[in-house]
Design a protein around this motif. Structure first.
Motif, PDB file in Angstrom:
ATOM      1  N   ALA A  51       9.226   4.565  -5.588  1.00  0.00           N
ATOM      2  CA  ALA A  51       9.427   5.994  -5.317  1.00  0.00           C
ATOM      3  C   ALA A  51       9.279   6.311  -3.824  1.00  0.00           C
ATOM      4  N   GLY A  52       9.014   5.283  -3.033  1.00  0.00           N
ATOM      5  CA  GLY A  52       8.861   5.497  -1.587  1.00  0.00           C
ATOM      6  C   GLY A  52      10.202   5.407  -0.873  1.00  0.00           C
ATOM      7  N   PHE A  53      10.131   5.317   0.425  1.00  0.00           N
ATOM      8  CA  PHE A  53      11.340   5.352   1.261  1.00  0.00           C
ATOM      9  C   PHE A  53      12.247   4.144   0.980  1.00  0.00           C
ATOM     10  N   ILE A  54      11.804   2.959   1.321  1.00  0.00           N
ATOM     11  CA  ILE A  54      12.666   1.781   1.160  1.00  0.00           C
ATOM     12  C   ILE A  54      12.834   1.463  -0.329  1.00  0.00           C
ATOM     13  N   GLY A  55      11.712   1.582  -1.078  1.00  0.00           N
ATOM     14  CA  GLY A  55      11.743   1.251  -2.508  1.00  0.00           C
ATOM     15  C   GLY A  55      12.781   2.062  -3.264  1.00  0.00           C
ATOM     16  N   LEU A  60       7.268   0.649 -10.628  1.00  0.00           N
ATOM     17  CA  LEU A  60       5.815   0.877 -10.747  1.00  0.00           C
ATOM     18  C   LEU A  60       5.329   1.542  -9.466  1.00  0.00           C
ATOM     19  N   ASP A  61       4.856   2.781  -9.581  1.00  0.00           N
ATOM     20  CA  ASP A  61       4.466   3.520  -8.383  1.00  0.00           C
ATOM     21  C   ASP A  61       3.310   4.470  -8.713  1.00  0.00           C
ATOM     22  N   LYS A  62       2.381   4.576  -7.800  1.00  0.00           N
ATOM     23  CA  LYS A  62       1.228   5.468  -7.989  1.00  0.00           C
ATOM     24  C   LYS A  62       1.576   6.926  -7.684  1.00  0.00           C
ATOM     25  N   GLY A  97       1.310   4.148 -11.927  1.00  0.00           N
ATOM     26  CA  GLY A  97       0.075   3.384 -11.985  1.00  0.00           C
ATOM     27  C   GLY A  97      -0.295   2.847 -10.621  1.00  0.00           C
ATOM     28  N   ASP A  98      -1.552   2.381 -10.550  1.00  0.00           N
ATOM     29  CA  ASP A  98      -2.138   1.955  -9.282  1.00  0.00           C
ATOM     30  C   ASP A  98      -2.233   0.433  -9.262  1.00  0.00           C
ATOM     31  N   ILE A  99      -1.584  -0.201  -8.304  1.00  0.00           N
ATOM     32  CA  ILE A  99      -1.633  -1.666  -8.250  1.00  0.00           C
ATOM     33  C   ILE A  99      -3.029  -2.177  -7.905  1.00  0.00           C
ATOM     34  N   HIS A 137       7.890  -6.567  -4.479  1.00  0.00           N
ATOM     35  CA  HIS A 137       6.666  -5.816  -4.178  1.00  0.00           C
ATOM     36  C   HIS A 137       6.790  -5.067  -2.847  1.00  0.00           C
ATOM     37  N   LEU A 138       6.967  -3.734  -2.981  1.00  0.00           N
ATOM     38  CA  LEU A 138       7.025  -2.891  -1.779  1.00  0.00           C
ATOM     39  C   LEU A 138       5.860  -1.917  -1.681  1.00  0.00           C
ATOM     40  N   ALA A 139       5.141  -1.676  -2.784  1.00  0.00           N
ATOM     41  CA  ALA A 139       4.092  -0.641  -2.746  1.00  0.00           C
ATOM     42  C   ALA A 139       3.091  -0.957  -1.643  1.00  0.00           C
ATOM     43  N   GLU A 156       0.328   1.225   1.438  1.00  0.00           N
ATOM     44  CA  GLU A 156       0.056   2.277   2.412  1.00  0.00           C
ATOM     45  C   GLU A 156       0.763   1.790   3.665  1.00  0.00           C
ATOM     46  N   SER A 157       1.622   2.635   4.253  1.00  0.00           N
ATOM     47  CA  SER A 157       2.557   2.100   5.251  1.00  0.00           C
ATOM     48  C   SER A 157       2.478   2.737   6.634  1.00  0.00           C
ATOM     49  N   HIS A 158       1.596   3.714   6.819  1.00  0.00           N
ATOM     50  CA  HIS A 158       1.639   4.410   8.118  1.00  0.00           C
ATOM     51  C   HIS A 158       0.451   4.025   9.019  1.00  0.00           C
ATOM     52  N   PRO A 212      -5.217  -1.670  11.505  1.00  0.00           N
ATOM     53  CA  PRO A 212      -5.637  -1.905  10.122  1.00  0.00           C
ATOM     54  C   PRO A 212      -4.438  -2.063   9.183  1.00  0.00           C
ATOM     55  N   TYR A 213      -3.351  -1.319   9.437  1.00  0.00           N
ATOM     56  CA  TYR A 213      -2.145  -1.485   8.606  1.00  0.00           C
ATOM     57  C   TYR A 213      -1.619  -2.911   8.706  1.00  0.00           C
ATOM     58  N   SER A 214      -1.385  -3.372   9.938  1.00  0.00           N
ATOM     59  CA  SER A 214      -0.762  -4.701  10.066  1.00  0.00           C
ATOM     60  C   SER A 214      -1.723  -5.797   9.627  1.00  0.00           C
ATOM     61  N   SER A 220      -3.840  -5.520   7.150  1.00  0.00           N
ATOM     62  CA  SER A 220      -3.807  -5.562   5.679  1.00  0.00           C
ATOM     63  C   SER A 220      -2.506  -6.207   5.189  1.00  0.00           C
ATOM     64  N   LYS A 221      -1.391  -5.959   5.886  1.00  0.00           N
ATOM     65  CA  LYS A 221      -0.129  -6.597   5.489  1.00  0.00           C
ATOM     66  C   LYS A 221      -0.199  -8.109   5.774  1.00  0.00           C
ATOM     67  N   ALA A 222      -0.824  -8.479   6.897  1.00  0.00           N
ATOM     68  CA  ALA A 222      -0.962  -9.911   7.213  1.00  0.00           C
ATOM     69  C   ALA A 222      -1.787 -10.595   6.126  1.00  0.00           C
ATOM     70  N   ASN A 265      11.322  -1.863  12.097  1.00  0.00           N
ATOM     71  CA  ASN A 265      11.267  -0.439  11.701  1.00  0.00           C
ATOM     72  C   ASN A 265      12.563   0.001  11.023  1.00  0.00           C
ATOM     73  N   ASN A 266      12.429   0.620   9.869  1.00  0.00           N
ATOM     74  CA  ASN A 266      13.590   1.157   9.129  1.00  0.00           C
ATOM     75  C   ASN A 266      13.777   2.638   9.437  1.00  0.00           C
ATOM     76  N   TYR A 267      15.034   3.102   9.317  1.00  0.00           N
ATOM     77  CA  TYR A 267      15.290   4.543   9.395  1.00  0.00           C
ATOM     78  C   TYR A 267      16.394   4.878   8.411  1.00  0.00           C
TER      79      TYR A 267
HETATM   80  P1  NAD Z   1       6.413   4.361   1.829  1.00  0.00           P
HETATM   81  O1  NAD Z   1       5.078   4.716   2.372  1.00  0.00           O
HETATM   82  O2  NAD Z   1       7.568   5.265   2.029  1.00  0.00           O
HETATM   83  O3  NAD Z   1       6.310   4.120   0.251  1.00  0.00           O
HETATM   84  C1  NAD Z   1       5.246   3.417  -0.328  1.00  0.00           C
HETATM   85  C2  NAD Z   1       5.316   3.613  -1.838  1.00  0.00           C
HETATM   86  O4  NAD Z   1       4.228   2.865  -2.428  1.00  0.00           O
HETATM   87  C3  NAD Z   1       5.135   5.068  -2.270  1.00  0.00           C
HETATM   88  O5  NAD Z   1       6.078   5.393  -3.267  1.00  0.00           O
HETATM   89  C4  NAD Z   1       3.715   5.105  -2.826  1.00  0.00           C
HETATM   90  O6  NAD Z   1       3.541   6.080  -3.842  1.00  0.00           O
HETATM   91  C5  NAD Z   1       3.571   3.691  -3.368  1.00  0.00           C
HETATM   92  N1  NAD Z   1       2.152   3.278  -3.459  1.00  0.00           N
HETATM   93  C6  NAD Z   1       1.216   3.390  -2.473  1.00  0.00           C
HETATM   94  N2  NAD Z   1       0.038   2.935  -2.926  1.00  0.00           N
HETATM   95  C7  NAD Z   1       0.229   2.513  -4.206  1.00  0.00           C
HETATM   96  C8  NAD Z   1      -0.608   1.928  -5.183  1.00  0.00           C
HETATM   97  N3  NAD Z   1      -1.920   1.705  -4.935  1.00  0.00           N
HETATM   98  N4  NAD Z   1      -0.079   1.597  -6.377  1.00  0.00           N
HETATM   99  C9  NAD Z   1       1.245   1.821  -6.644  1.00  0.00           C
HETATM  100  N5  NAD Z   1       2.082   2.394  -5.752  1.00  0.00           N
HETATM  101  C10 NAD Z   1       1.588   2.719  -4.534  1.00  0.00           C
HETATM  102  O7  NAD Z   1       6.716   2.910   2.417  1.00  0.00           O
HETATM  103  P2  NAD Z   1       8.084   2.272   2.920  1.00  0.00           P
HETATM  104  O8  NAD Z   1       8.322   2.666   4.304  1.00  0.00           O
HETATM  105  O9  NAD Z   1       9.125   2.489   1.900  1.00  0.00           O
HETATM  106  O10 NAD Z   1       7.680   0.724   2.932  1.00  0.00           O
HETATM  107  C11 NAD Z   1       7.816  -0.071   1.772  1.00  0.00           C
HETATM  108  C12 NAD Z   1       7.348  -1.481   2.090  1.00  0.00           C
HETATM  109  O11 NAD Z   1       8.117  -2.023   3.150  1.00  0.00           O
HETATM  110  C13 NAD Z   1       5.885  -1.562   2.519  1.00  0.00           C
HETATM  111  O12 NAD Z   1       5.328  -2.715   1.935  1.00  0.00           O
HETATM  112  C14 NAD Z   1       5.966  -1.702   4.036  1.00  0.00           C
HETATM  113  O13 NAD Z   1       4.864  -2.423   4.517  1.00  0.00           O
HETATM  114  C15 NAD Z   1       7.260  -2.459   4.188  1.00  0.00           C
HETATM  115  N6  NAD Z   1       7.982  -2.227   5.452  1.00  0.00           N
HETATM  116  C16 NAD Z   1       8.263  -0.954   5.861  1.00  0.00           C
HETATM  117  C17 NAD Z   1       8.979  -0.752   7.036  1.00  0.00           C
HETATM  118  C18 NAD Z   1       9.352   0.628   7.520  1.00  0.00           C
HETATM  119  O14 NAD Z   1       9.882   0.771   8.612  1.00  0.00           O
HETATM  120  N7  NAD Z   1       9.148   1.666   6.739  1.00  0.00           N
HETATM  121  C19 NAD Z   1       9.386  -1.869   7.805  1.00  0.00           C
HETATM  122  C20 NAD Z   1       9.073  -3.141   7.347  1.00  0.00           C
HETATM  123  C21 NAD Z   1       8.383  -3.316   6.165  1.00  0.00           C
END
Ligand code: NAD
Ligand code: TYD
Length: 351
Positions: free
Chosen positions: A11-15, A34-36, A60-62, A82-84, A86-88, A156-158, A160-162, A186-188
């Motif tokens: 339900a997020g941006f890329i997802g 699956l999205d929280k 649901g919450d992963i 797996h895209l879920a 915290e991304s900011h 802290p973001y990077s 946690s991703k690492a 970075n995506n847009y």
């Molecule tokens: P986003 O923040 O737009 O979306 C994240 C989604 O994850 C949301 O729908 C949110 O509700 C869900 N979520 C968050 N915590 C959750 C949890 N505990 N359980 C279930 N769902 C949960 O993120 P995005 O920009 O779409 O990024 C998606 C993925 O791509 C991330 O893993 C990010 O690290 C990676 N990524 C993003 C970019 C970018 O530029 N946006 C670039 C490279 C990689």
């Protein structure tokens, strides 16, 4: 039986772009989103496909291991994308704990549940982990991130991703889990939450609010059209080699201040304002703590091995993005209330 893929964070941006693309393109796949639904997750992003037969949404919450295990036992997915997360970055500076819970513990829970389900079972399984170029740290003026670049996360973001990337690789080496990882720049594009640079600037220009540029705006990012990220994920999912990592990037570097000026001039034209009007809103604010100077991806591996090519140039993608935000003010209004407002005040007004 149809091939079932759990997509986390759909339900997020890329997802949401990925879910839409897979649901429409692969009717023989069942996509379980699956999205929280955190502040960043919005089911409005998927209105056009929510009634499709091969699509299901599960809230649901992963980070909740018991929930993830029972979902996997009942749904029995063949694969996970797996895209879920915290991304900011700015939120991770304010509150690192959420990032560890979702990005690290959540990834571990998904790996454990996949391992329990797939261990010793037949079938074509894959755990696809979507990650970021930010795990590689910060570049100077020269050089590019390759798949061999050492990890050096600095927020802290990077971090946690690492950690999540390392866990995914550990499951491959230790348990033979079929995994693949991609690290993207970075995506847009449409549906990006307006806390990230490009939609934030569009939103603020429309509303005649200051355009907050961190420091002197000297940092550089490599911008990629979101659907080109999706096409790369699609290729890697179907043709990538298990255990491998693929870098994805736009070869499209922009210093923040130059990008903001470019956006201002496009917005002046679209809003029929005198040239230079929007740029008057540019406001230099306190720099982000630990701000990474430059990200730039060497995407030759995915290009050479899998034949991936980005579909559009930045000028066209930026125009399309701005047009989409101008045409979808209702979407913007919906996401810029509630939790986002509290965060916005903490981030910008308290500075
Ligand atoms: P986003 O923040 O737009 O979306 C994240 C989604 O994850 C949301 O729908 C949110 O509700 C869900 N979520 C968050 N915590 C959750 C949890 N505990 N359980 C279930 N769902 C949960 O993120 P995005 O920009 O779409 O990024 C998606 C993925 O791509 C991330 O893993 C990010 O690290 C990676 N990524 C993003 C970019 C970018 O530029 N946006 C670039 C490279 C990689
Ligand atoms: P962002 O979109 O948050 O992505 P990331 O930090 O993951 O690269 O930010 C992109 C760049 O824009 C980054 O260098 C920080 C900068 N930036 C600003 O100058 N002002 C802002 O209000 C925001 C959100 C970002």
């Amino acid at each position: 039986m149809s091939y079932k893929i759990v997509v986390t964070g759909g339900a997020g941006f890329i997802g949401s772009h990925l879910v839409r693309s897979f649901v429409n393109k692969y009717p023989h796949y069942t996509i379980v989103n699956l999205d929280k639904l955190t502040y960043a997750g919005n089911l409005e992003n998927l209105k056009d496909i929510e009634d499709k037969e091969n699509y299901q949404f599960v809230r649901g919450d992963i980070a909740d291991a018991a929930f993830v295990n029972s979902l996997f036992e009942s749904q029995k997915p063949d694969a996970v994308i797996h895209l879920a997360a915290e991304s900011h970055v700015d939120r991770s500076i304010l509150n690192p704990g959420d990032f560890i819970n979702t990005n690290v513990v959540g990834t571990l829970n998904l790996l454990n549940a996949s391992r329990n389900l797939w261990n010793g079972s037949e079938g074509k399984h894959l755990f696809y982990h979507v990650s970021t170029d930010e795990v590689y740290g910060s570049l100077g003026k020269e050089g590019y991130f390759t798949e061999k670049t050492s990890y050096d996360p600095r927020s802290p973001y990077s971090a946690s991703k690492a950690a999540s990337d390392h866990l995914v690789r550990a499951f491959f080496h230790t348990y033979g889990m079929p995994v693949v990882i991609s690290n993207c720049s970075n995506n847009y594009g449409p549906y990006q939450f307006p806390e990230k640079l490009i939609p934030l600037m569009i939103h603020n220009i429309v509303n005649q609010k200051p355009l907050p540029v961190y420091g002197q705006g000297a940092q550089t990012r490599d911008w990629l059209w979101v659907l080109d990220h999706v096409s790369a994920i699609d290729l890697i999912f179907h043709k990538g080699t298990t255990g491998e990592t693929y870098n994805i990037g736009g070869s499209n570097e922009w210093q923040n201040i130059n990008l903001v000026h470019k956006m201002c001039s496009i917005m002046d034209r679209k809003l029929q304002k005198p040239y230079g009007d929007s740029a008057k809103l540019i406001t230099f604010v306190k720099d982000r703590a630990g701000h990474d100077m430059r990200y730039a991806i060497d995407a030759s591996k995915i290009k050479n091995e899998l034949g991936w090519v980005p579909s559009i140039q930045f000028d066209e993608g930026l125009e399309k993005t701005i047009d989409w935000y101008l045409a979808n003010e209702e979407w913007l209004e919906h996401v810029t209330t509630g939790a986002y407002q509290n965060y916005y005040e903490q981030q910008y007004i308290a500075r």
